[in-house]
Motif scaffolding. Structure first.
Motif, short mmCIF file in Angstrom:
data_model
loop_
_atom_site.label_atom_id
_atom_site.label_comp_id
_atom_site.label_asym_id
_atom_site.label_seq_id
_atom_site.Cartn_x
_atom_site.Cartn_y
_atom_site.Cartn_z
N ASP A 79 -24.01 -49.07 -69.16
CA ASP A 79 -24.08 -50.49 -68.81
C ASP A 79 -25.12 -51.19 -69.67
O ASP A 79 -26.30 -50.81 -69.69
CB ASP A 79 -24.43 -50.63 -67.32
N GLU A 80 -24.70 -52.25 -70.38
CA GLU A 80 -25.60 -52.95 -71.29
C GLU A 80 -26.78 -53.59 -70.56
O GLU A 80 -27.92 -53.59 -71.06
CB GLU A 80 -24.83 -54.03 -72.06
N ALA A 81 -26.53 -54.15 -69.38
CA ALA A 81 -27.62 -54.79 -68.64
C ALA A 81 -28.67 -53.77 -68.24
O ALA A 81 -29.88 -54.06 -68.28
CB ALA A 81 -27.06 -55.50 -67.41
N THR A 82 -28.23 -52.59 -67.85
CA THR A 82 -29.18 -51.53 -67.49
C THR A 82 -29.99 -51.11 -68.71
O THR A 82 -31.20 -50.89 -68.63
CB THR A 82 -28.42 -50.33 -66.91
N LEU A 83 -29.32 -50.98 -69.86
CA LEU A 83 -30.04 -50.62 -71.09
C LEU A 83 -31.04 -51.71 -71.46
O LEU A 83 -32.16 -51.41 -71.90
CB LEU A 83 -29.04 -50.41 -72.23
N ASP A 84 -30.67 -52.98 -71.26
CA ASP A 84 -31.60 -54.08 -71.54
C ASP A 84 -32.85 -53.96 -70.67
O ASP A 84 -33.98 -54.13 -71.16
CB ASP A 84 -30.93 -55.43 -71.26
N ALA A 85 -32.63 -53.67 -69.39
CA ALA A 85 -33.76 -53.58 -68.46
C ALA A 85 -34.66 -52.39 -68.81
O ALA A 85 -35.89 -52.49 -68.79
CB ALA A 85 -33.25 -53.44 -67.03
N ALA A 86 -34.04 -51.26 -69.15
CA ALA A 86 -34.82 -50.09 -69.52
C ALA A 86 -35.59 -50.33 -70.81
O ALA A 86 -36.76 -49.92 -70.93
CB ALA A 86 -33.91 -48.88 -69.66
N GLU A 87 -34.96 -51.00 -71.77
CA GLU A 87 -35.64 -51.30 -73.02
C GLU A 87 -36.84 -52.21 -72.79
O GLU A 87 -37.92 -51.99 -73.36
CB GLU A 87 -34.67 -51.98 -73.99
N ALA A 88 -36.69 -53.20 -71.93
CA ALA A 88 -37.81 -54.09 -71.63
C ALA A 88 -38.96 -53.32 -71.00
O ALA A 88 -40.14 -53.56 -71.31
CB ALA A 88 -37.34 -55.22 -70.71
N ALA A 89 -38.62 -52.38 -70.11
CA ALA A 89 -39.66 -51.58 -69.47
C ALA A 89 -40.36 -50.68 -70.47
O ALA A 89 -41.59 -50.50 -70.43
CB ALA A 89 -39.05 -50.75 -68.34
#
Length: 413
Positions: free
Chosen positions: A293-303
């Motif tokens: 999921d791209e949104a999940t990857l975005d959130a993990a990358e931000a973290a």
């Protein structure tokens, strides 16, 4: 009178797997068929002969992909394609890729033996150079899907020689590879059977994985700047140890991945100056995350970025491959096949890349997984039980039949 339902000849399928495994066999029990090697070319020829014996017309495209076509009943319908690859990593296993090609061949052979043709033509594709031995992976499917970078023929292959040299030795014109591209819609669907290459199905005791998609992969660098100094004379409270600075981030990659339901790995760590009597002055590491999921990857990358910067690192993304979601019609057909066969299954992502990932650019696609014992792959110890190989082929044939019935003349479900 109703047609007899075609059936997979399990004994012959296992015999074919064994015959293919003898081409490039290693003393350790594995297989060494690096792309364009004599063993690889011999295996490809073996597959072509088997295709012809199963009633297929066979040709190679400008990238070297082998395509066997079994005619359909209704003129004008785009083919449904099945396939995988027969090249291996150095000293690899006998199932990775090979099972998908052999099972696709067995599916058409079942139709041929029953004297049946489907509405759609069926293509069996043996993609060339799927493994990352030619300066990158999925060489043949990238070419077919129009994703080929012509500059890649100048990259170094696994043996240090240019890719173009390997292509020429195999009778392939490097300058013509890009012309293997096929337009979107030229195939009605693509389905790939593959061993899982992980341990989820084996651990759960589930015979079939219905692949929801192939994960996106993002890779990063994090650089920690400390101060190199004498390891014996510098007090502990006066040190700026770059490796100590990096250690919490290494642990954070795991913690953030777990928190977001994905996987994360620190794969390289370069410590400078790299001497046992010098406090590390600089650490550069690479990390990757994978998820569907791209949104999940975005959130993990931000973290990850926030944590790296809080720990004093310079953080940067160095590459990103988007997730590829399986087509709903193909997923539904795989599940229909499993239910018809009375087989348990579970939906799951693919954590590794496959030819299906590229084929998504030109057609609907999906994948079927069967268990890998102890999750081992790319190794002579790679093993999938005979009954699981046959089960996978039966599901592949069932999926083909379900798609042939479900897709209308426009290719829509």
């Amino acid at each position: 009178m109703a047609e007899t339902r075609p059936e997979i000849d399990g004994e012959r399928l296992l015999g074919d797997l064994e015959a293919l495994a003898r081409i490039g066999a290693t003393p350790q029990g594995g297989v060494n068929r690096i792309a364009f090697s004599p063993a690889d070319l011999e295996a490809r020829q073996w597959v072509e002969e088997a295709m012809r014996a199963a009633g297929m017309e066979v040709h190679r495209d400008p990238a070297g992909n082998t395509i066997g076509t079994y005619p359909g009943r209704e003129p004008g319908l785009a083919p449904i394609a099945l396939g995988s690859h027969t090249d291996t990593v150095p000293n690899g296993g006998r199932y990775d890729g090979a099972l998908g090609v052999i099972a696709a061949l067995a599916s058409v052979r079942a139709l041929h033996a029953a004297g049946q043709r489907l509405r759609h033509p069926v293509e069996v594709i043996n993609f060339v150079a799927e493994e990352a031995t030619m300066g990158g992976g999925t060489f043949g499917s990238r070419a077919m899907a129009g994703l080929f970078d012509p500059a890649s023929i100048h990259h170094e292959a696994v043996d240090g020689r240019p890719v173009a040299e390997h292509l020429r030795s195999a009778g392939i014109d490097p300058e013509a590879v890009a012309t293997a591209a096929r337009p979107a819609g030229s195939l009605a669907a693509y389905v790939e059977l593959h061993i899982e290459q992980g341990g989820v199905l084996d651990k759960a005791g589930v015979p079939v994985g219905v692949v929801e998609g192939i994960v996106g992969i993002r890779r990063y660098t994090a650089v920690f700047e400390g101060e190199a100094n004498h390891a014996g004379t510098t007090p502990m409270d006066g040190r700026r140890d770059a490796l100590v600075m990096a250690a919490p981030f290494v642990l954070a990659v795991r913690e953030i991945a777990v928190a977001h339901g994905i996987v994360g790995t620190v794969g390289t760590l370069r410590v400078s100056p790299g001497a046992s009597n010098v406090i590390p002055g600089r650490v550069e590491l690479t990390a990757e995350i994978r998820g569907l999921d791209e949104a999940t990857l975005d959130a993990a990358e931000a973290a990850l970025q926030a944590r790296a910067e809080a720990d004093g690192a310079a953080f940067a993304r160095i590459s990103a491959k988007e997730p590829v979601v399986s087509d709903p019609a193909v997923v539904a057909a795989v599940e229909t096949a499993c239910r018809d066969l009375g087989l348990a299954y579970r939906r799951m992502p693919s954590g590794a890349g496959h030819d299906a990932m590229c084929m998504a650019a030109i057609t609907r696609q999906g994948m079927i997984f069967v268990p890998s014992r102890r999750g081992i792959s790319h190794s002579p110890e790679e093993y999938t039980a005979p009954e699981d190989c046959v089960t996978g082929a039966r599901v592949l044939l069932g999926t083909l039949l379900a798609l042939d019935a479900a897709l209308d003349s426009t290719g829509e479900g």
